[in-house]
Design a protein around this motif. Structure first.
Motif, PDB file in Angstrom:
ATOM      1  N   PHE A 453      -6.236  -0.857   3.970  1.00  0.00           N
ATOM      2  CA  PHE A 453      -4.937  -1.472   4.257  1.00  0.00           C
ATOM      3  C   PHE A 453      -4.562  -1.188   5.710  1.00  0.00           C
ATOM      4  N   ILE A 465      -5.098   2.612   6.498  1.00  0.00           N
ATOM      5  CA  ILE A 465      -5.248   3.365   5.256  1.00  0.00           C
ATOM      6  C   ILE A 465      -6.611   3.057   4.646  1.00  0.00           C
ATOM      7  N   VAL A 497      -4.727   7.195   7.828  1.00  0.00           N
ATOM      8  CA  VAL A 497      -4.503   7.907   6.567  1.00  0.00           C
ATOM      9  C   VAL A 497      -5.753   7.679   5.746  1.00  0.00           C
ATOM     10  N   THR A 504      -4.993   6.191  -0.838  1.00  0.00           N
ATOM     11  CA  THR A 504      -5.948   5.270  -0.223  1.00  0.00           C
ATOM     12  C   THR A 504      -6.723   4.492  -1.279  1.00  0.00           C
TER      13      THR A 504
END
Lengths: 761, 761
Positions: A453, A465, A497, A504
């Motif tokens: 993402f 992410i 992240v 995730t």
């Protein structure tokens, strides 16, 4: 040729500062309020029935908050495949190796936990043990797992073409046996787990791992906790090398203790425990029969390999076929047979390792040189003749999307002055080469893909992410570099992240060289999804069409007239105001063939793509002491496209330099009746800085893989495998002896020299 | 009527278990390795120049790791709007209230930090101070901020229709003054901040907040750190009530100390500091002139309000217009004028509060009853006559998408037996009503919207990622309930990741009653995006069209033949294998008009929608002691659609019961020359369980908002505002006196009764 802002540039990795300052938090550094400390009671037998465990005294010790044994498990067995589920992570029936986990305690401090261990009484009934795989397969040998006959954990059987016919047509046939002892992964970080469990049934875990999603899934199954309640968190990781992939007793034990005590639990394995009770590298016996035409073309190959698996399966069943796959990825093998046996013994557990099979890959690379010698062909030429090329099909069916093997052979030979040096250096000095392919994105069921993402902050900065984990190889930095390239920003404007299963999306893990190729593609797709949205919004602002626009350096501009642009941050804010906020998502799964029996007889496409690498080593052999010193190492690596050349160079130095030299010349476990004699960094020899090659020259070959992100594939991992071949071949060039047993320690060199002298005299 | 699986059901909130067991981690519970403890030095003057600060001795104290003063800031000023940037979070020039932050220390423990504070020498030059807003506006009063003439922080001026003409046409005109003292928000959790800063320039923060993204953005600006490096983390929060919205000195100070010391810093404000130096509720003087027709129709309204803002702006400029907006959302006001002044004084800072303006909303609600009394109209009927309806336009231009005000008035009256009781209860007992509207999703520039992501685990379980924060009102649970409804799963199969600025996308915060309406819509849109993908994959599996399918209870089935279905988890796995993994994203921004001058003179649509609420209170007045006891409380709430009725009932009990009773009858700050005399829970009176209404009957009216998620709007917040009106009106019904000064403490009741007696005799 596309021009890139960041791809192909040697940029500093994003993790360097916190590692250099010591701020990076590894699992053992984590402290949680109310945290308990755990210690593990281990088996004093290599093979014994567990008759009774009495923990009552330990439980009564002041400061002890939880004690667990096999009775606290759900009777579940762990294995990567359904038919290899052979390990209870705390055994109930019997112990199968010296040092196996039997019980564990969580207490307010380590001293109390250790005191409590002494209060646990275990009654055992010792059983006969077996420590050698050949003996273990004999009729009447003690059975380590009832359901595995002759202690054979797995038998991989591959048969392609007509091997017998091939041998009949061969001009020259050779048969050799190559062997290797066990090695250790020697991750710098000792194994450690922190587990936290709350009353809402959330299990949080920090641990070194190569795939947080795989660890979470396994623990979910074993502990009967829903997958989304098992939250593997990100932390810094001090090395994996294939040895952090499956589930181990410590995370299971720490979780059980946390669940029982309802408090956070930290369990740090000592270096000795990390050596004995985590994973080690298989020892191997490899019998290889090769048949070649007069010009050196391989026409038949028949290999039998026996691997000592230790007490349980772990990832060993996969590791059984991988050495063969590496070889078939490298050379054209029209008629080939492989019989691989992984055998149980009463020794610690072996798993996948990044440098699969010293005896196999080192041996087969040596055998190629032996054949070349007999045929009076240059080892470079026999490799070039048999090397696979782009678009060719491997023995078991994989098509190669891109292959820079021949280019790498030529480039490395040129830089190493191969033609000038091979066979022409003074006695005691020599030069040798090795070459290998390597799969990128190996099938692991539906866990073989990756998703990502991207979200934009209102100021145009970005959060990426991804489920990818970074074990130290620089994955975090690479993913940020890919996204920054696509989105026209600086790397420090992207916040990553990653590696947290709660936050995730699914990713296969830093496993099977998948990250650059598979996860890199997922990140690139997510970034391109966001870029598409950015161009659409910018087109509206500028009154033009998105296909006429390009994004670079924080600007979205007309391709025809770059002076006409809107700043990126303005586009992001406009998108927010226009209620179409920019957020990207992408996924990627390699095109591979999968079926349940795959591991026993792989057929079809076994990986998304393949990278290639060549190493040429120049050595000096001290004929007085038998000590071998690597003087110079030239490596050429077909990584498709070098995303970050300096990161690749660093990987190559670690892989070919440290792991290659260590694996070839010194690393081995020593045993006495299943007890490891050198489970520590003092007695287990790894290369020190003085043992590293005096000079290392890493070269990059770019084959621009059609499916790889910006053409990229795996980079830097497997220089070590080439080195097993290159160093032994160089030793032959230097002093005329073949050492077929790894590691090539000074005593073996001296013995070979003596025998050679005896034969000559 | 659509049938729901979860929406409208009273389900347990997902946060109850960890709160009940005490496992929920609030900021003050957080412990980080190497953490330092901070303490703040405060101003001993209400107004004084800072001449010099000497921190040298403090810095030399063993155990002190950092000392900060105004000199360590970047000279930045904070304010919600550009023209209200009046506060340096550590002042350099002068202090403006007793207790203001002047310097701070981080040390290895709290004792050392406190000892170090004593070693800091500050030279002040005291200045004349002003503590009363009327005096502060007088010519010659000390100026608290040079750039704000007459100490007027903001003047809101709204003029709609022709007010003078309205009064000319009026049958009856009344003028009243209503007043109220300052209140405290009294969040159960004392204010606390943990800040962590690393060498990669990441600033991590844990703190009670109503909008992590707003806190991060402000700190990014003030500390000159890129926004994506400022990571506000999730933790449990013990109440906000409007008082956790903007940025406060403690997070700025803790961040500065962490940056200076490169260590984590914890700063916990004591209860006294939380009372004095965080935020308080404005005191108010409201002059209201109302003109009505003979039938009670409001034809003209002219209101002047003066609010004591304390030393700085904070969110006060927004709070200045809100009470007016609440009133125009409720009643038809054809000709209306509002002049609102927020005035600086040398007292602590006031901000937005969920129960805006006791004097304003309580007063105007009382005035309606006074008018009704004079016209001999039932207070219910005058409200019904003037109540706005669905589709009507408010004075400043907002259209009302849904309005259940009249239904709520009727339902509450019926359940409270209004017609049987009003004016008919024995002396000393009385019944009164109050009614209000409330905006949902107020404009805050581009921060007015929300986004959400959804990811599927391979087993069909879900992670929902949203920027929404939960201050205790149950937002987390509501979002999970919405997503679970759309995706046909149980709530415990959804894992929520929220309120972390690094991971989660932008959200406006739990502010302006936006979460259910705005963030709820974003989550619903994300879930529907995922659902669409699920139906597409299922349609392929079943060989049908997605529009013929529905998803419920873990199954995707043919609408026409529910027995034909595929299980959800199978669809999720198939999607993964088919390389189209399910991942949803959604966003929502309310349709509102925004411009920079908005806050001074709002025009156009000021919120996405409006909810409505009515309270009817029955009271008993002890004429001997003046003490008022609320016997019974009937509340009717138009929340559009009740997503979780038991959560709404709980909110209503807290809001109307606790805050309404406390705000009306007891809560007030006491002062001596700008020093707060009761800054603690012992001397500041809040309702105890015995003060709560003996009976509370919450009723729900569902107006099914056309834009709300499942028809939902805000729920439960503002029962308190109605209670200011309902209780004072009930007191009049009981004993015939109007108390126009809040809180209605026993002494005021006794005094009013005495005066009434005097007038009657």
């Amino acid at each position: 040729m596309e021009s890139f802002s960041l791809i192909g540039k040697g940029v500093p990795r994003i993790d360097t500062t916190v590692k250099a300052t010591g701020e990076a938090i590894y699992t053992a550094d984590i402290f949680l309020p109310r945290m308990l400390y755990a210690k593990v009671l281990r088996s004093p037998y290599s093979h014994a029935k567990i008759l009774h465990i009495d923990t009552s005294k330990a439980k009564r010790l002041r400061g002890v908050k939880a004690v667990v044994t096999g009775a606290d498990t759900f009777g579940e067995y762990w294995g990567v495949f359904r038919y290899t589920r052979d390990q209870q992570l705390l055994p109930q029936d019997k112990v199968r190796y010296f040092g196996e986990e039997v019980a564990a305690v969580a207490a307010v401090d380590e001293d109390t936990a250790m005191e409590a261990l002494e209060l646990i009484k275990v009654e055992y009934e010792p059983l006969p043990a077996v420590y050698d795989p050949i003996e273990a397969m004999r009729e009447g040998a003690p059975l380590i797992h009832e359901q595995f006959e002759k202690n054979i954990n797995i038998h991989v059987n591959i048969d392609v073409g007509d091997v017998e016919k091939g041998f009949k047509e061969a001009y020259l046939i050779r048969e050799d046996r190559f062997t290797s002892t066990e090695e250790n992964y020697c991750q710098t970080e000792p194994y450690a787990v922190v587990a936290n469990f709350d009353h809402a049934n959330n299990l949080e875990l920090w641990l070194p791992n190569a795939s947080p999603h795989t660890k979470a899934k396994s623990l979910s199954n074993l502990l009967h906790i829903p997958l989304h309640k098992v939250k593997v968190r990100k932390c810094y990781i001090g090395g994996a090398f294939g040895g952090r992939s499956d589930i181990f007793p410590p995370e299971f034990i720490a979780s059980l203790l946390a669940i029982k005590s309802k408090r956070p639990v930290k369990l740090i394995y000592t270096r000795e425990e990390s050596f004995t009770a985590i994973r080690q590298v298989h020892s191997m016996i490899v019998d290889s029969k090769i048949g070649v035409k007069k010009d050196g073309t391989i026409i038949a190959l028949d290999i039998k390999a026996i691997m000592d698996g230790g007490a349980y399966s772990s990832t060993g069943p996969i590791a059984t076929s991988v050495p063969f796959l590496v070889w078939e990825e490298t050379y054209r093998l029209p008629n080939v047979r492989f019989n691989g046996y992984r055998v149980y013994t009463n020794k610690p557990i072996r798993g996948m390792y990044r440098t699969h099979g010293r005896a196999f890959l080192g041996g087969l690379g040596m055998q190629l040189d032996m054949v070349a010698e007999e045929l009076r062909i240059d080892p470079l030429d026999i490799r070039l003749k048999n090397a696979l090329k782009t678009g060719e099909k491997q023995a078991t069916g994989s098509i190669i999307p891109s292959c820079g093997l021949s280019d790498a052979l030529k480039l490395a030979s040129e830089k190493a002055k191969w033609k000038e040096k091979r066979g022409k250096l003074p006695y005691g000095k020599g030069i040798g080469m090795g070459a290998n392919g390597m799969m990128c994105g190996f099938p692991m069921g539906i866990r073989g893909g990756s998703q990502a993402f991207i979200k934009f902050n209102e100021d145009g900065e970005i959060t990426l992410i991804s489920g990818v984990v970074d074990n130290g190889q620089g994955n975090d930095s690479m993913l940020v570099q890919i996204a920054a390239e696509v989105l026209g920003v600086n790397m420090d404007e992207i916040n990553l992240v990653s590696a947290d299963t709660e936050i995730t999306p699914l990713d296969q893990g830093a496993y099977s060289q998948a990250v650059a190729f598979v996860s890199g593609n997922a990140v690139k797709n997510a970034a391109e999804d966001a870029k598409k949205q950015l161009l659409n919004v910018a087109a509206d602002i500028m009154g033009t069409k998105p296909e006429l626009l390009e994004l670079k350096d924080h600007k979205i501009f007309l391709k025809e007239d770059p002076e006409r642009f809107v700043p990126l941050h303005k586009v992001v804010r406009t998108a927010l105001i226009q209620k179409r906020p920019i957020k990207g998502e992408g996924s990627y799964m390699p095109d591979v063939d999968q079926n349940r029996e795959w591991v026993k007889n792989p057929r079809g496409q076994h990986a998304g793509t393949f990278s290639y690498s060549v190493a040429i080593a120049e050595v000096e052999v001290d004929t007085e002491t038998g000590k071998v010193k690597v003087l110079r190492l030239v490596g050429a690596h077909d990584c498709g496209k070098a995303i970050n050349p300096i990161a690749i160079e660093g990987q190559f130095e670690g892989s070919a330099g440290a792991a290659g030299v260590g694996g070839t010349l010194m690393e081995e476990h020593l045993w006495s009746d299943g007890r490891m004699l050198n489970p520590n960094m003092l007695e287990y020899k790894v290369p020190l800085s003085v043992d590293m090659p005096d000079e290392t020259i890493p070269l990059i070959v770019e084959s621009n893989d059609p499916k790889g992100p910006f053409g990229a594939k795996e980079a830097g991992l497997y220089g070590s495998m080439n080195m097993f071949q290159a160093i032994t071949n160089a030793i032959y060039d230097a002093v005329g002896v073949w050492i077929k047993d790894y590691p090539v320690t000074p005593d073996k060199v001296l013995k070979a020299l003596e025998e050679k002298k005896k034969n000559q005299s």
